[in-house]
Design an enzyme around this catalytic site. Sequence first.
Site, PDB file in Angstrom:
ATOM      1  N   ASP A 131      -5.566  31.719  25.173  1.00 55.90           N
ATOM      2  CA  ASP A 131      -6.846  31.047  24.985  1.00 55.90           C
ATOM      3  C   ASP A 131      -7.823  31.316  26.137  1.00 55.90           C
ATOM      4  O   ASP A 131      -8.650  30.493  26.437  1.00 55.90           O
ATOM      5  CB  ASP A 131      -6.590  29.524  24.851  1.00 55.90           C
ATOM      6  N   CYS A 239      -9.480  16.253  18.036  1.00 56.05           N
ATOM      7  CA  CYS A 239      -9.152  15.513  16.814  1.00 56.05           C
ATOM      8  C   CYS A 239      -7.863  16.112  16.246  1.00 56.05           C
ATOM      9  O   CYS A 239      -7.722  17.326  16.174  1.00 56.05           O
ATOM     10  CB  CYS A 239     -10.301  15.665  15.814  1.00 56.05           C
ATOM     11  N   CYS A 242      -6.372  16.500  10.844  1.00 49.57           N
ATOM     12  CA  CYS A 242      -5.897  17.437   9.818  1.00 49.57           C
ATOM     13  C   CYS A 242      -4.442  17.835  10.050  1.00 49.57           C
ATOM     14  O   CYS A 242      -3.723  18.179   9.104  1.00 49.57           O
ATOM     15  CB  CYS A 242      -6.802  18.666   9.725  1.00 49.57           C
ATOM     16  N   CYS A 246      -0.581  16.567   7.694  1.00 49.39           N
ATOM     17  CA  CYS A 246       0.097  17.733   7.098  1.00 49.39           C
ATOM     18  C   CYS A 246       1.594  17.454   6.912  1.00 49.39           C
ATOM     19  O   CYS A 246       2.277  17.054   7.851  1.00 49.39           O
ATOM     20  CB  CYS A 246      -0.091  18.945   8.002  1.00 49.39           C
TER      21      CYS A 246
HETATM   22  S1  SF4 Z   1       0.352  21.928   3.920  1.00 52.13           S
HETATM   23 FE1  SF4 Z   1      -1.348  20.665   3.157  1.00 52.13          FE
HETATM   24  S2  SF4 Z   1      -2.059  19.493   4.933  1.00 52.13           S
HETATM   25 FE2  SF4 Z   1      -0.785  21.189   5.705  1.00 52.13          FE
HETATM   26  S3  SF4 Z   1      -2.274  22.822   6.162  1.00 52.13           S
HETATM   27 FE3  SF4 Z   1      -1.492  23.183   4.094  1.00 52.13          FE
HETATM   28  S4  SF4 Z   1      -2.984  22.165   2.779  1.00 52.13           S
HETATM   29 FE4  SF4 Z   1      -3.304  21.354   4.829  1.00 52.13          FE
HETATM   30  S1  SF4 Z   2     -11.220  20.048  10.884  1.00 48.65           S
HETATM   31 FE1  SF4 Z   2      -9.457  18.913  11.677  1.00 48.65          FE
HETATM   32  S2  SF4 Z   2      -9.948  18.690  13.872  1.00 48.65           S
HETATM   33 FE2  SF4 Z   2     -11.884  19.213  12.834  1.00 48.65          FE
HETATM   34  S3  SF4 Z   2     -12.810  17.220  12.319  1.00 48.65           S
HETATM   35 FE3  SF4 Z   2     -11.633  17.885  10.545  1.00 48.65          FE
HETATM   36  S4  SF4 Z   2      -9.671  16.837  10.793  1.00 48.65           S
HETATM   37 FE4  SF4 Z   2     -10.665  16.822  12.799  1.00 48.65          FE
END
Ligand code: SF4
Ligand code: SF4
Length: 312
Positions: A131, A239, A242, A246
């Site tokens: 990075d 954040c 997401c 998962c």
């Molecule tokens: S498994 Fe579901 S939550 Fe995880 S990255 Fe793929 S689409 Fe997104």
């Molecule tokens: S893409 Fe992921 S890290 Fe970015 S705001 Fe949405 S949930 Fe949060």
Amino acid sequence: MDNKELSGGIKRRAAELGFNICGITGARELTEYGERLRAWLDAGMNDRMGYLARDIDKRTDPGKLFGDARSLVVAGLSYYTGLKQKDPEAPRLSRYTYGTDYHDVIPLKLTILLEWIQSVRPGTEGRAFCDSSPITEKPWGREAGLGWQGRHSILINREIGSFFFIGILILNTGLEYDSPCTEDHCGNCRQCIDACPTGAINDNRTIDARKCIANLTIENRGPVPEEFIPKLGGRIYGCDRCQEVCPWNRDLKLPVTPEFEIDGEIAGMSLGDWRNLSPERFSRLFSMTSMRRISYEKFMSNIEAAIKSVQL
Ligand code: SF4
Ligand code: SF4
């Protein structure tokens, strides 16, 4: 030591150094990734991260970064921990900020790995990246067989999920290569897209940085724009939403990487401590963490926005 033995030795040594996963791939130009990157940049989705538009050739071709590039060792180091901040009302940090800055931890481990490789194959040269250079880690992780890019764009590994950093060691020597990960284990799932507070996840496995809280609280040096404040959910730096939803991150049972354990004082900070954080305390607590990337003024502005977001 032939290529097969050395490749096995590299993976064992990487595991001894704490890396959870390690794959090896041959150096080549990732032309297909270059096209995706250009389309994303043309759509303005990099927000103010103008540096992403520079050195595109170096992002996609390791030979442009390191002239004798023949192989890439791609290693993943988990930063997963349970949530460690004790005050439930305190503004929230992204998990990857806990502990020592990964920009220091990972290159050091890769340098030790390189020294070991040089001891068993003299004449090997290499460069370590994490990075900190144009090289793009996620596509190389897929090439080295570590995992696939989920709908949230982050690399996912079937064993350790997605809460991991990726480090790359480019070498001037041939090795035995892993097969790229060509499978997509997202299936019909769209949980990350549905859960993103700001609708930042595009339908083509990219993120619109202009809407992403991680970008708005870190890379975008100005205050978080007013329209996004109600969506911050108390977050001050990064954040994890997401990734938290998962299914591949459910029930992770991974040892915590000691370098990424949260400092006890940071973990114990109350809402009042955050609100009254002095420049001196900010510097003392965060100068060894990845949060040193932003200024005290930006950090305090994030804290204010995060507190406001949960009061609205
Ligand atoms: S498994 Fe579901 S939550 Fe995880 S990255 Fe793929 S689409 Fe997104
Ligand atoms: S893409 Fe992921 S890290 Fe970015 S705001 Fe949405 S949930 Fe949060």
